[in-house]
Design a protein around this motif. Structure first.
Motif, mmCIF file in Angstrom:
data_model
loop_
_atom_site.group_PDB
_atom_site.id
_atom_site.type_symbol
_atom_site.label_atom_id
_atom_site.label_comp_id
_atom_site.label_asym_id
_atom_site.label_seq_id
_atom_site.Cartn_x
_atom_site.Cartn_y
_atom_site.Cartn_z
ATOM 1 N N LYS A 276 0.779 -1.103 0.206
ATOM 2 C CA LYS A 276 -0.257 0.423 0.370
ATOM 3 C C LYS A 276 1.228 1.309 0.076
ATOM 4 C CE LYS A 276 -3.771 -1.893 1.802
ATOM 5 N NZ LYS A 276 -4.841 -2.279 3.194
ATOM 6 N N VAL A 277 0.273 1.998 -0.907
ATOM 7 C CA VAL A 277 1.214 3.907 -0.852
ATOM 8 C C VAL A 277 0.166 4.459 -0.839
ATOM 9 C CG1 VAL A 277 2.108 4.827 -1.677
ATOM 10 C CG2 VAL A 277 2.171 2.303 -2.782
ATOM 11 N N HIS A 278 0.535 5.505 0.525
ATOM 12 C CA HIS A 278 -0.254 6.728 1.188
ATOM 13 C C HIS A 278 0.673 7.702 1.029
ATOM 14 C CE1 HIS A 278 -2.288 9.356 4.236
ATOM 15 N NE2 HIS A 278 -3.487 8.409 3.649
ATOM 16 N N ILE A 279 -0.067 8.702 0.459
ATOM 17 C CA ILE A 279 0.284 10.285 -0.088
ATOM 18 C C ILE A 279 -0.340 11.124 1.977
ATOM 19 C CG2 ILE A 279 0.782 12.321 -1.075
ATOM 20 C CD1 ILE A 279 -0.209 10.537 -3.640
ATOM 21 N N LYS A 280 0.150 11.874 2.119
ATOM 22 C CA LYS A 280 -0.237 12.878 3.556
ATOM 23 C C LYS A 280 -0.332 13.682 2.566
ATOM 24 C CE LYS A 280 0.064 13.891 8.884
ATOM 25 N NZ LYS A 280 1.067 13.192 9.576
ATOM 26 N N GLN A 281 -1.830 14.491 1.920
ATOM 27 C CA GLN A 281 -1.893 14.485 0.989
ATOM 28 C C GLN A 281 -2.378 16.943 1.549
ATOM 29 O OE1 GLN A 281 -5.547 13.567 -0.947
ATOM 30 N NE2 GLN A 281 -4.777 13.174 -2.965
ATOM 31 N N GLU A 282 -2.221 16.826 3.178
ATOM 32 C CA GLU A 282 -2.712 18.206 3.366
ATOM 33 C C GLU A 282 -1.312 18.835 3.936
ATOM 34 O OE1 GLU A 282 -3.759 15.236 4.514
ATOM 35 O OE2 GLU A 282 -3.433 14.970 6.565
ATOM 36 N N GLU A 283 -0.032 17.668 3.885
ATOM 37 C CA GLU A 283 1.017 18.908 4.000
ATOM 38 C C GLU A 283 1.887 18.790 2.759
ATOM 39 O OE1 GLU A 283 3.331 16.705 7.056
ATOM 40 O OE2 GLU A 283 1.175 16.017 8.530
ATOM 41 N N CYS A 284 1.250 18.557 1.416
ATOM 42 C CA CYS A 284 1.978 18.416 -0.307
ATOM 43 C C CYS A 284 2.478 19.870 -0.067
ATOM 44 C CB CYS A 284 1.168 17.490 -1.147
ATOM 45 S SG CYS A 284 1.392 17.876 -2.607
ATOM 46 N N ILE A 285 3.976 19.864 -0.378
ATOM 47 C CA ILE A 285 4.051 21.349 -0.977
ATOM 48 C C ILE A 285 4.090 21.100 -2.828
ATOM 49 C CG2 ILE A 285 4.856 22.060 1.382
ATOM 50 C CD1 ILE A 285 7.902 21.017 -0.460
ATOM 51 N N LEU A 286 3.401 20.670 -3.200
ATOM 52 C CA LEU A 286 3.171 20.691 -4.542
ATOM 53 C C LEU A 286 4.599 21.104 -5.517
ATOM 54 C CD1 LEU A 286 -0.131 23.222 -4.588
ATOM 55 C CD2 LEU A 286 0.379 21.026 -4.013
ATOM 56 N N CYS A 287 5.534 20.710 -4.640
ATOM 57 C CA CYS A 287 7.017 20.500 -6.314
ATOM 58 C C CYS A 287 7.139 19.430 -7.375
ATOM 59 C CB CYS A 287 8.534 19.779 -5.148
ATOM 60 S SG CYS A 287 7.885 18.345 -4.513
ATOM 61 N N GLY A 288 5.585 17.960 -7.004
ATOM 62 C CA GLY A 288 6.362 17.937 -8.616
ATOM 63 C C GLY A 288 7.197 16.829 -8.360
ATOM 64 N N TYR B 266 -3.596 2.978 -10.078
ATOM 65 C CA TYR B 266 -3.587 1.549 -8.479
ATOM 66 C C TYR B 266 -3.778 2.802 -7.452
ATOM 67 C CZ TYR B 266 0.481 0.887 -11.608
ATOM 68 O OH TYR B 266 1.654 -0.605 -12.295
ATOM 69 N N ARG B 267 -4.751 3.864 -8.102
ATOM 70 C CA ARG B 267 -5.868 4.347 -7.062
ATOM 71 C C ARG B 267 -6.955 3.765 -6.101
ATOM 72 N NH1 ARG B 267 -8.394 9.331 -9.664
ATOM 73 N NH2 ARG B 267 -5.813 10.034 -9.362
ATOM 74 N N GLY B 268 -6.674 3.989 -4.496
ATOM 75 C CA GLY B 268 -7.446 3.174 -3.976
ATOM 76 C C GLY B 268 -9.091 3.418 -3.914
ATOM 77 N N LYS B 269 -10.154 3.715 -2.879
ATOM 78 C CA LYS B 269 -11.237 4.335 -2.183
ATOM 79 C C LYS B 269 -10.947 5.397 -2.387
ATOM 80 C CE LYS B 269 -11.320 3.856 2.612
ATOM 81 N NZ LYS B 269 -10.125 3.062 3.045
ATOM 82 N N ASN B 270 -9.783 6.299 -2.317
ATOM 83 C CA ASN B 270 -9.256 7.768 -2.845
ATOM 84 C C ASN B 270 -8.472 7.572 -3.123
ATOM 85 O OD1 ASN B 270 -7.800 9.062 -0.706
ATOM 86 N ND2 ASN B 270 -9.302 7.806 0.556
#
Ligand code: SF4
Length: 76
Positions: free
Chosen positions: A2-14, A38-42
């Motif tokens: 599983k892979v997870h991104i803590k999106q609220e802390e993303c600084i959009l660096c790319g 590869y997306r899961g439920k969100n």
């Protein structure tokens, strides 16, 4: 795994989407997402095969705020 991104802390660096575009996508003005394939439920989490480990690990290592996490499923 599983892979997870803590999106609220993303600084959009790319970095993640340029390092591993198969799994990460960055759209203008939005935080990083897992690609549709590869997306899961969100779009902040996904399930990828072991063949993508190197790609995902490189992206996680390239993230300046370390918000990409990888959870390897243990074999029984
Ligand atoms: S590398 Fe990290 S901070 Fe940069 S776009 Fe990807 S998730 Fe966001």
């Amino acid at each position: 795994m599983k892979v997870h991104i803590k999106q609220e802390e993303c600084i959009l660096c790319g970095n993640c989407s340029s390092t591993c575009p198969e799994v990460f996508i960055l759209e203008p003005g939005e935080s990083s997402k897992i690609t549709k394939e590869y997306r899961g439920k969100n779009d902040s989490e996904g399930e990828v095969g072991e063949d993508m480990l190197e790609c995902v690990q490189s992206a996680a290592d390239s993230c300046p705020v370390s918000i990409i996490s990888i959870e390897k499923l243990l074999l029984e």
